[in-house]
Write a protein that holds these residues in place. Sequence first.
Motif, PDB file in Angstrom:
ATOM      1  N   ALA A  98      -4.977  10.856   3.385  1.00  0.00           N
ATOM      2  CA  ALA A  98      -5.653   9.559   3.388  1.00  0.00           C
ATOM      3  C   ALA A  98      -7.022   9.644   2.720  1.00  0.00           C
ATOM      4  CB  ALA A  98      -5.792   9.045   4.815  1.00  0.00           C
ATOM      5  N   LEU A  99      -7.772  10.696   3.007  1.00  0.00           N
ATOM      6  CA  LEU A  99      -9.115  10.829   2.440  1.00  0.00           C
ATOM      7  C   LEU A  99      -9.068  10.928   0.919  1.00  0.00           C
ATOM      8  CD1 LEU A  99     -10.537  13.333   5.071  1.00  0.00           C
ATOM      9  CD2 LEU A  99     -11.309  10.977   4.720  1.00  0.00           C
ATOM     10  N   ASN A 100      -8.074  11.619   0.406  1.00  0.00           N
ATOM     11  CA  ASN A 100      -7.972  11.771  -1.050  1.00  0.00           C
ATOM     12  C   ASN A 100      -7.515  10.492  -1.748  1.00  0.00           C
ATOM     13  OD1 ASN A 100      -8.875  14.389  -1.373  1.00  0.00           O
ATOM     14  ND2 ASN A 100      -6.847  15.303  -1.134  1.00  0.00           N
ATOM     15  N   ARG A 101      -7.100   9.497  -0.983  1.00  0.00           N
ATOM     16  CA  ARG A 101      -6.635   8.237  -1.569  1.00  0.00           C
ATOM     17  C   ARG A 101      -7.654   7.103  -1.415  1.00  0.00           C
ATOM     18  NH1 ARG A 101      -2.258  11.219  -0.244  1.00  0.00           N
ATOM     19  NH2 ARG A 101      -0.294  10.932  -1.385  1.00  0.00           N
ATOM     20  N   LEU A 102      -8.847   7.397  -0.920  1.00  0.00           N
ATOM     21  CA  LEU A 102      -9.847   6.360  -0.686  1.00  0.00           C
ATOM     22  C   LEU A 102     -10.693   6.057  -1.921  1.00  0.00           C
ATOM     23  CD1 LEU A 102     -11.300   7.159   2.857  1.00  0.00           C
ATOM     24  CD2 LEU A 102      -9.764   5.285   2.219  1.00  0.00           C
TER      25      LEU A 102
ATOM     26  N   PRO B 125      -9.337  21.472   1.326  1.00  0.00           N
ATOM     27  CA  PRO B 125     -10.556  20.862   1.852  1.00  0.00           C
ATOM     28  C   PRO B 125     -11.661  21.873   2.081  1.00  0.00           C
ATOM     29  CG  PRO B 125      -8.916  21.079   3.592  1.00  0.00           C
ATOM     30  CD  PRO B 125      -8.230  21.460   2.308  1.00  0.00           C
ATOM     31  N   ARG B 126     -12.889  21.412   1.856  1.00  0.00           N
ATOM     32  CA  ARG B 126     -14.098  22.175   2.165  1.00  0.00           C
ATOM     33  C   ARG B 126     -14.906  21.316   3.127  1.00  0.00           C
ATOM     34  NH1 ARG B 126     -15.187  26.321  -0.846  1.00  0.00           N
ATOM     35  NH2 ARG B 126     -17.425  26.144  -0.407  1.00  0.00           N
ATOM     36  N   THR B 127     -15.145  21.808   4.325  1.00  0.00           N
ATOM     37  CA  THR B 127     -15.808  20.976   5.325  1.00  0.00           C
ATOM     38  C   THR B 127     -16.806  21.779   6.149  1.00  0.00           C
ATOM     39  OG1 THR B 127     -14.494  21.266   7.369  1.00  0.00           O
ATOM     40  CG2 THR B 127     -13.515  19.921   5.621  1.00  0.00           C
TER      41      THR B 127
ATOM     42  N   GLY C 172     -21.019  11.005  -9.274  1.00  0.00           N
ATOM     43  CA  GLY C 172     -19.686  10.448  -9.458  1.00  0.00           C
ATOM     44  C   GLY C 172     -18.547  11.412  -9.184  1.00  0.00           C
ATOM     45  N   LEU C 173     -18.818  12.545  -8.533  1.00  0.00           N
ATOM     46  CA  LEU C 173     -17.778  13.538  -8.277  1.00  0.00           C
ATOM     47  C   LEU C 173     -16.727  12.982  -7.321  1.00  0.00           C
ATOM     48  CD1 LEU C 173     -16.677  16.446  -8.508  1.00  0.00           C
ATOM     49  CD2 LEU C 173     -18.139  17.028  -6.538  1.00  0.00           C
ATOM     50  N   PRO C 174     -15.456  12.934  -7.725  1.00  0.00           N
ATOM     51  CA  PRO C 174     -14.397  12.465  -6.826  1.00  0.00           C
ATOM     52  C   PRO C 174     -14.110  13.497  -5.728  1.00  0.00           C
ATOM     53  CG  PRO C 174     -13.723  12.262  -9.135  1.00  0.00           C
ATOM     54  CD  PRO C 174     -14.944  13.136  -9.100  1.00  0.00           C
ATOM     55  N   LEU C 175     -13.972  13.036  -4.515  1.00  0.00           N
ATOM     56  CA  LEU C 175     -13.633  13.929  -3.406  1.00  0.00           C
ATOM     57  C   LEU C 175     -12.312  14.646  -3.687  1.00  0.00           C
ATOM     58  CD1 LEU C 175     -14.263  14.933  -0.500  1.00  0.00           C
ATOM     59  CD2 LEU C 175     -12.870  13.026   0.327  1.00  0.00           C
ATOM     60  N   LYS C 176     -11.357  13.918  -4.229  1.00  0.00           N
ATOM     61  CA  LYS C 176     -10.049  14.511  -4.528  1.00  0.00           C
ATOM     62  C   LYS C 176     -10.193  15.691  -5.481  1.00  0.00           C
ATOM     63  CE  LYS C 176      -5.387  13.237  -6.017  1.00  0.00           C
ATOM     64  NZ  LYS C 176      -4.509  12.127  -6.484  1.00  0.00           N
ATOM     65  N   GLU C 177     -11.116  15.582  -6.433  1.00  0.00           N
ATOM     66  CA  GLU C 177     -11.351  16.676  -7.385  1.00  0.00           C
ATOM     67  C   GLU C 177     -12.061  17.843  -6.700  1.00  0.00           C
ATOM     68  OE1 GLU C 177     -14.246  17.242 -11.226  1.00  0.00           O
ATOM     69  OE2 GLU C 177     -12.950  15.459 -11.199  1.00  0.00           O
TER      70      GLU C 177
END
Length: 542
Positions: free
Chosen positions: A392-396, A414-416, A403-408
Amino acid sequence: MSETSKPAVQDRVDVLVIGAGVTGIYQLYTAREAGFSVRLLEAGTGVGGTWYWNRYPEARFDSESYTYGYLFSKELWEEWEWSERFAGQPEIERYFNHVVDKFDLRRDIRTGVKVTSAVFDEPSGTWTVRGSDGTEVRARYVVAATGNLSVPFIPGIPGREDFRGEQHHTSRWPKTPIDFTGKRVAQIGTGSSGVQIISAIADDVAQLTVYQKDADWLTPLNNAPITPEEQAELKANYESIRDTLNTSPSGFLHQIVMRSGLDDSPEDRQAFYEERWNGPGFTKLTEHYMDMLSNETVNAEWCVFMADKIRSIVKDPETADKLIPKGHGYGGRRPPFGTGYYETYNKPNVSLVDINTTPITRITEDGIETADGVEDFDIIIWATGYDFGTGALNRLGVQGRQGLPLKEYWADGPRTYLGVATAGFPNFFFPGGPHGATGNNPRYAGDQVEIITDAIVHARDHGYDVVEVTEAAEEEWTDAMNNSKMSSFLESSYFYGGNIPGKPVKQLLNPTGRWALQEAINTVKQNDFPTFVLSKAEHPDA
């Protein structure tokens, strides 16, 4: 005018929450109680998250109902009475609606809005979030409480679009009940959702063919009504139950047996296994011998006990053998719980296909083709799971600094930090996402909601606009997640993303457990949030 037909919202708030599930509702409540202006956007037309979307037959908790709900209000605890140990979906959905109405949260919730982008503006330190209906919200903080089990996965079997009958995924079940009477039904998948449906519809359908990829160590749910005496006991012990659930490593009221299985005689172990088999839900895992997951001998013996149970219930030896897992012990995959599941395969209208030996080659206009030929169906049920953890997070459409996309940024997994934040994405949090839980999800996610609220209160009270986790803290937490040897789950399980073709196989849970999470949270709070960089925005009012 209905909620979904209201005009698009253009607004500015302190805290924007995405998702009206158990975590999002709690985040909305705590942020508003802390004095922030709030808004919540939800893609569905109602609240409940997983328990709004998953309304298939016999959808229900496999955590005890009273351990799943909220603990922040004694009045709520005392006035709401769960009817069953493991409540069904309609009752769960009613509970969440009761909560949002009781605490007047609905006025800050907008349903029917699917978030399509969330973009961080560095000069102002704010996020612009847009929805599919034209909604646009500017927010100081965004909390994506989008959940782990919210993006359905359907395997790329050729011909699916050609099927002329009905098709339904368990997590996108229609609100109008499906009439299974006299229908020829195929179900693909036998995970936690799939096993609930099978026994629920078997008596109604003309034919049910179950396509199984991996057998799991399923045990009985052993549901029961909550008696008036039990209701009174739950109410009388609110404080002690709350305190136990707030510190329990599993997030349940269960107590692990603090001895090795090898300390008992073989006869006593068999009696213990029988007791566990007849116990409720997750007690098979959380009230077992302390070394059941780590001691190969004990785990193997427990598996032999369960295999013998399956053979004693399922009359056809070939079907029983298909239902016995191969290649993993108990705890290698997420254990499902069923009611009358194995007994269902004794019905003459129910059959089981092992797609490892008889693979599905395509979906046809009228049914399913395998290596053995074509079988016609009226309905296909896809019980094929989720894009867990990051789906879900990668589709938001999240874009952080520059401008760095989270998906990228998460292309390799994941890095958290604490399972709530990631470097380069200031003022953005995701409780209930990857690297957070290994147990009863609402209890872990509740810990995360509270540290998020504490962090943004701390920033506000000290005159800061921007909260961002340090790269060092992120790296340390992520390495602990990926390098921990404490997880029993196989890398082929969805807890590692192994069910999604092309997805990096990385840890998506928190194998270090709740006490490690709580210890880290307490250390951060006691030392004024040293793992976060707090700063003022260049143009905070822009």
